[in-house]
Design a protein around this motif. Sequence first.
Motif, PDB file in Angstrom:
ATOM      1  N   THR A  13       0.848  -1.186   0.000  1.00  0.00           N
ATOM      2  CA  THR A  13       0.000   0.000   0.000  1.00  0.00           C
ATOM      3  C   THR A  13       0.888   1.242   0.000  1.00  0.00           C
ATOM      4  O   THR A  13       2.054   1.183   0.374  1.00  0.00           O
ATOM      5  N   VAL A  15      -0.424   4.921   0.970  1.00  0.00           N
ATOM      6  CA  VAL A  15      -1.567   5.781   1.274  1.00  0.00           C
ATOM      7  C   VAL A  15      -1.265   7.252   1.047  1.00  0.00           C
ATOM      8  O   VAL A  15      -0.196   7.738   1.397  1.00  0.00           O
ATOM      9  N   VAL A  38      -4.640   2.273  -1.495  1.00  0.00           N
ATOM     10  CA  VAL A  38      -4.962   1.234  -0.512  1.00  0.00           C
ATOM     11  C   VAL A  38      -4.502  -0.156  -0.938  1.00  0.00           C
ATOM     12  O   VAL A  38      -4.619  -1.102  -0.176  1.00  0.00           O
ATOM     13  N   GLY A  39      -3.991  -0.293  -2.147  1.00  0.00           N
ATOM     14  CA  GLY A  39      -3.533  -1.609  -2.599  1.00  0.00           C
ATOM     15  C   GLY A  39      -4.688  -2.506  -3.013  1.00  0.00           C
ATOM     16  O   GLY A  39      -5.728  -2.028  -3.480  1.00  0.00           O
ATOM     17  N   THR A  41      -7.924  -4.824  -3.150  1.00  0.00           N
ATOM     18  CA  THR A  41      -9.237  -4.680  -2.539  1.00  0.00           C
ATOM     19  C   THR A  41      -9.999  -5.996  -2.608  1.00  0.00           C
ATOM     20  O   THR A  41      -9.631  -6.910  -3.324  1.00  0.00           O
ATOM     21  N   PRO A  58     -10.595  -2.111   1.137  1.00  0.00           N
ATOM     22  CA  PRO A  58      -9.178  -2.461   1.232  1.00  0.00           C
ATOM     23  C   PRO A  58      -8.999  -3.836   1.875  1.00  0.00           C
ATOM     24  O   PRO A  58      -9.665  -4.161   2.863  1.00  0.00           O
ATOM     25  N   VAL A 107      -3.119   2.202   6.248  1.00  0.00           N
ATOM     26  CA  VAL A 107      -3.650   1.026   5.562  1.00  0.00           C
ATOM     27  C   VAL A 107      -2.481   0.073   5.413  1.00  0.00           C
ATOM     28  O   VAL A 107      -1.500   0.384   4.737  1.00  0.00           O
ATOM     29  N   SER A 110       1.400   1.297   5.406  1.00  0.00           N
ATOM     30  CA  SER A 110       1.592   2.665   4.911  1.00  0.00           C
ATOM     31  C   SER A 110       0.627   3.632   5.583  1.00  0.00           C
ATOM     32  O   SER A 110      -0.517   3.284   5.902  1.00  0.00           O
TER      33      SER A 110
END
Length: 119
Positions: A13, A15, A38-39, A41, A58, A107, A110
């Motif tokens: 992630t 953020v 957020v990377g 999901t 996320p 998140v 990060s």
Amino acid sequence: GQRADVPLDTAVTSVGIFPVANPTYARGATVSLSITGVGQTNPPGVTGQFAGNPAPQPAAAVQVNVGGVAAEVLSAAADPGTIGVTRVAFRIPPGLSPGPATITVTVGPSSDSISARLN
């Protein structure tokens, strides 16, 4: 025709909080911030496309701290009508003192922070 080995430092992630002009929040109020990075999901999103239904959330844990105190995270999901934006809703801890405070959204590994004023 040449080859070069280069180490890449990748993160699950990364953020970033979208800027908020003069953020002032009431203690105990429900607040939301727009974030990105957020990377992965759940369900998986598709890069460059609007979020589907249900709105992707996320996969990594989402935490919010206000003035160093953990805030209750109410929801974190893709913001409808946007691409790559997640809306995080949380409650400002009511016991905090009024005045300047740092809000940090994390998140996974990060995080990013903004300065705000509490009243």
